[in-house]
Design a protein around this motif. Structure first.
Motif, PDB file in Angstrom:
ATOM      1  N   ASP A 138       0.823  -1.203   0.000  1.00 29.34           N
ATOM      2  CA  ASP A 138       0.000   0.000   0.000  1.00 29.34           C
ATOM      3  C   ASP A 138       0.861   1.258   0.000  1.00 29.34           C
ATOM      4  OD1 ASP A 138      -2.567   1.341   0.148  1.00 29.34           O
ATOM      5  OD2 ASP A 138      -2.044   1.832   2.220  1.00 29.34           O
ATOM      6  N   SER A 139       1.858   1.278   0.860  1.00 30.39           N
ATOM      7  CA  SER A 139       2.755   2.433   0.944  1.00 30.39           C
ATOM      8  C   SER A 139       3.528   2.633  -0.364  1.00 30.39           C
ATOM      9  CB  SER A 139       3.729   2.233   2.108  1.00 30.39           C
ATOM     10  OG  SER A 139       4.703   3.235   2.113  1.00 30.39           O
ATOM     11  N   THR A 140       4.029   1.543  -0.915  1.00 29.22           N
ATOM     12  CA  THR A 140       4.790   1.626  -2.163  1.00 29.22           C
ATOM     13  C   THR A 140       3.878   2.039  -3.315  1.00 29.22           C
ATOM     14  OG1 THR A 140       6.301  -0.072  -1.340  1.00 29.22           O
ATOM     15  CG2 THR A 140       6.364   0.367  -3.693  1.00 29.22           C
ATOM     16  N   SER A 141       2.642   1.582  -3.306  1.00 28.28           N
ATOM     17  CA  SER A 141       1.683   1.961  -4.348  1.00 28.28           C
ATOM     18  C   SER A 141       1.406   3.465  -4.307  1.00 28.28           C
ATOM     19  CB  SER A 141       0.370   1.198  -4.192  1.00 28.28           C
ATOM     20  OG  SER A 141       0.555  -0.157  -4.444  1.00 28.28           O
ATOM     21  N   GLN A 142       1.278   4.003  -3.110  1.00 32.49           N
ATOM     22  CA  GLN A 142       1.067   5.448  -2.973  1.00 32.49           C
ATOM     23  C   GLN A 142       2.286   6.214  -3.479  1.00 32.49           C
ATOM     24  OE1 GLN A 142       0.082   6.052   1.155  1.00 32.49           O
ATOM     25  NE2 GLN A 142      -2.059   5.513   0.866  1.00 32.49           N
ATOM     26  N   SER A 143       3.468   5.750  -3.115  1.00 40.21           N
ATOM     27  CA  SER A 143       4.697   6.396  -3.582  1.00 40.21           C
ATOM     28  C   SER A 143       4.795   6.316  -5.100  1.00 40.21           C
ATOM     29  CB  SER A 143       5.933   5.738  -2.962  1.00 40.21           C
ATOM     30  OG  SER A 143       5.937   5.910  -1.578  1.00 40.21           O
ATOM     31  N   TYR A 144       4.424   5.170  -5.643  1.00 44.10           N
ATOM     32  CA  TYR A 144       4.441   4.986  -7.097  1.00 44.10           C
ATOM     33  C   TYR A 144       3.492   5.971  -7.773  1.00 44.10           C
ATOM     34  CZ  TYR A 144       3.637   2.907 -11.674  1.00 44.10           C
ATOM     35  OH  TYR A 144       3.497   2.733 -13.031  1.00 44.10           O
ATOM     36  N   ALA A 145       2.280   6.095  -7.241  1.00 42.62           N
ATOM     37  CA  ALA A 145       1.292   7.008  -7.832  1.00 42.62           C
ATOM     38  C   ALA A 145       1.791   8.453  -7.786  1.00 42.62           C
ATOM     39  CB  ALA A 145      -0.044   6.880  -7.101  1.00 42.62           C
ATOM     40  N   GLU A 146       2.374   8.848  -6.665  1.00 40.49           N
ATOM     41  CA  GLU A 146       2.909  10.211  -6.545  1.00 40.49           C
ATOM     42  C   GLU A 146       4.058  10.436  -7.525  1.00 40.49           C
ATOM     43  OE1 GLU A 146       3.979  10.480  -2.422  1.00 40.49           O
ATOM     44  OE2 GLU A 146       1.884  10.488  -1.762  1.00 40.49           O
ATOM     45  N   ALA A 147       4.961   9.474  -7.614  1.00 39.97           N
ATOM     46  CA  ALA A 147       6.108   9.611  -8.522  1.00 39.97           C
ATOM     47  C   ALA A 147       5.656   9.625  -9.978  1.00 39.97           C
ATOM     48  CB  ALA A 147       7.110   8.480  -8.280  1.00 39.97           C
ATOM     49  N   ALA A 148       4.669   8.798 -10.308  1.00 40.60           N
ATOM     50  CA  ALA A 148       4.158   8.765 -11.684  1.00 40.60           C
ATOM     51  C   ALA A 148       3.488  10.092 -12.036  1.00 40.60           C
ATOM     52  CB  ALA A 148       3.184   7.612 -11.860  1.00 40.60           C
ATOM     53  N   THR A 149       2.761  10.666 -11.091  1.00 42.32           N
ATOM     54  CA  THR A 149       2.121  11.968 -11.316  1.00 42.32           C
ATOM     55  C   THR A 149       3.176  13.056 -11.518  1.00 42.32           C
ATOM     56  OG1 THR A 149       0.219  11.307 -10.002  1.00 42.32           O
ATOM     57  CG2 THR A 149       0.543  13.670 -10.315  1.00 42.32           C
ATOM     58  N   LYS A 150       4.204  13.026 -10.693  1.00 43.92           N
ATOM     59  CA  LYS A 150       5.277  14.011 -10.813  1.00 43.92           C
ATOM     60  C   LYS A 150       6.009  13.850 -12.149  1.00 43.92           C
ATOM     61  CE  LYS A 150       9.352  15.770  -8.408  1.00 43.92           C
ATOM     62  NZ  LYS A 150      10.255  15.605  -7.272  1.00 43.92           N
ATOM     63  N   ALA A 151       6.280  12.615 -12.544  1.00 53.57           N
ATOM     64  CA  ALA A 151       6.959  12.365 -13.825  1.00 53.57           C
ATOM     65  C   ALA A 151       6.106  12.853 -14.986  1.00 53.57           C
ATOM     66  CB  ALA A 151       7.279  10.879 -13.978  1.00 53.57           C
ATOM     67  N   LYS A 152       4.802  12.626 -14.911  1.00 51.28           N
ATOM     68  CA  LYS A 152       3.903  13.072 -15.977  1.00 51.28           C
ATOM     69  C   LYS A 152       3.904  14.598 -16.067  1.00 51.28           C
ATOM     70  CE  LYS A 152      -0.728  12.712 -17.800  1.00 51.28           C
ATOM     71  NZ  LYS A 152      -2.080  12.229 -17.648  1.00 51.28           N
ATOM     72  N   ALA A 153       3.888  15.273 -14.919  1.00 47.96           N
ATOM     73  CA  ALA A 153       3.920  16.734 -14.911  1.00 47.96           C
ATOM     74  C   ALA A 153       5.232  17.252 -15.517  1.00 47.96           C
ATOM     75  CB  ALA A 153       3.747  17.270 -13.494  1.00 47.96           C
ATOM     76  N   LEU A 154       6.338  16.599 -15.167  1.00 44.66           N
ATOM     77  CA  LEU A 154       7.634  16.994 -15.734  1.00 44.66           C
ATOM     78  C   LEU A 154       7.668  16.755 -17.241  1.00 44.66           C
ATOM     79  CD1 LEU A 154      10.044  15.622 -12.980  1.00 44.66           C
ATOM     80  CD2 LEU A 154       9.638  18.025 -13.545  1.00 44.66           C
ATOM     81  N   GLU A 155       7.058  15.662 -17.695  1.00 42.66           N
ATOM     82  CA  GLU A 155       7.005  15.386 -19.134  1.00 42.66           C
ATOM     83  C   GLU A 155       6.172  16.432 -19.860  1.00 42.66           C
ATOM     84  OE1 GLU A 155       5.519  11.384 -19.209  1.00 42.66           O
ATOM     85  OE2 GLU A 155       7.540  10.525 -19.008  1.00 42.66           O
ATOM     86  N   GLU A 156       5.053  16.829 -19.247  1.00 43.40           N
ATOM     87  CA  GLU A 156       4.202  17.863 -19.859  1.00 43.40           C
ATOM     88  C   GLU A 156       4.945  19.197 -19.922  1.00 43.40           C
ATOM     89  OE1 GLU A 156       0.660  17.761 -17.474  1.00 43.40           O
ATOM     90  OE2 GLU A 156      -0.061  15.918 -18.440  1.00 43.40           O
TER      91      GLU A 156
END
Length: 170
Positions: A138-156
């Protein structure tokens, strides 16, 4: 002066001609070369900016690491669930023999009781490990979701920058 006229040289100065005109032409040429150098330097900057920024690359690597961790954690959870099912089946079969009345030997009965207790303790350990893994997932999934969101924002952001640079380059 008289001699140069006789030789066919025209020494009269007309507008846009003569030594001053050459100096002005050279100054204009130098201005153009400087402007060309500035444009070339900016083009090099633009080409460098096309490359993905280090923060984006790092965030992508972080997302990939978290994804690999999730895969491994889920695999371990499946392994624990399989082991849990095997131990539970073994314990249930032992209890069925113990309480089914087919075993009458007291020594065998005490052995089955000890085995049932040991299997019960092992089940408790496995369940604790499963709960711990579920929390970690659960904790790793939350970290993954946050990191994926941040990566997507950086890509945009990088896509917008790249689009602006293409316009400027054109």
């Amino acid at each position: 002066l008289e001699q140069t006229r006789r030789q066919g040289y025209n020494m009269s100065i007309r507008p846009g001609e003569g030594p001053m005109s050459t100096i002005e032409d050279l100054a204009g040429l130098q201005e153009l070369e400087l402007e060309l150098d500035r444009i070339r330097a900016r083009l090099l900057e633009i080409q460098a900016l096309y490359a993905e920024p280090e923060t984006l690359l790092q965030e992508r690597a972080h997302v990939e690491d978290l994804s690999a961790q999730l895969v491994e954690l889920r695999r371990r959870l499946r392994d624990l669930a399989d082991e849990n099912a095997n131990v539970r089946t073994k314990r249930d079969a032992g209890q069925k023999r113990l309480y089914g009345g087919t075993v009458t030997n007291p020594r065998e009965l005490s052995g089955l009781e000890a085995e049932a207790e040991a299997l019960g303790r092992r089940l408790a350990q496995l369940e604790d490990q499963q709960l711990t893994l579920m929390l970690e997932i659960d904790s790793t999934s939350q970290s993954y979701a946050e990191a994926a969101t941040k990566a997507k924002a950086l890509e945009e952001d990088h896509a917008l920058l790249t689009a602006r640079l293409r316009e400027e380059q054109a």
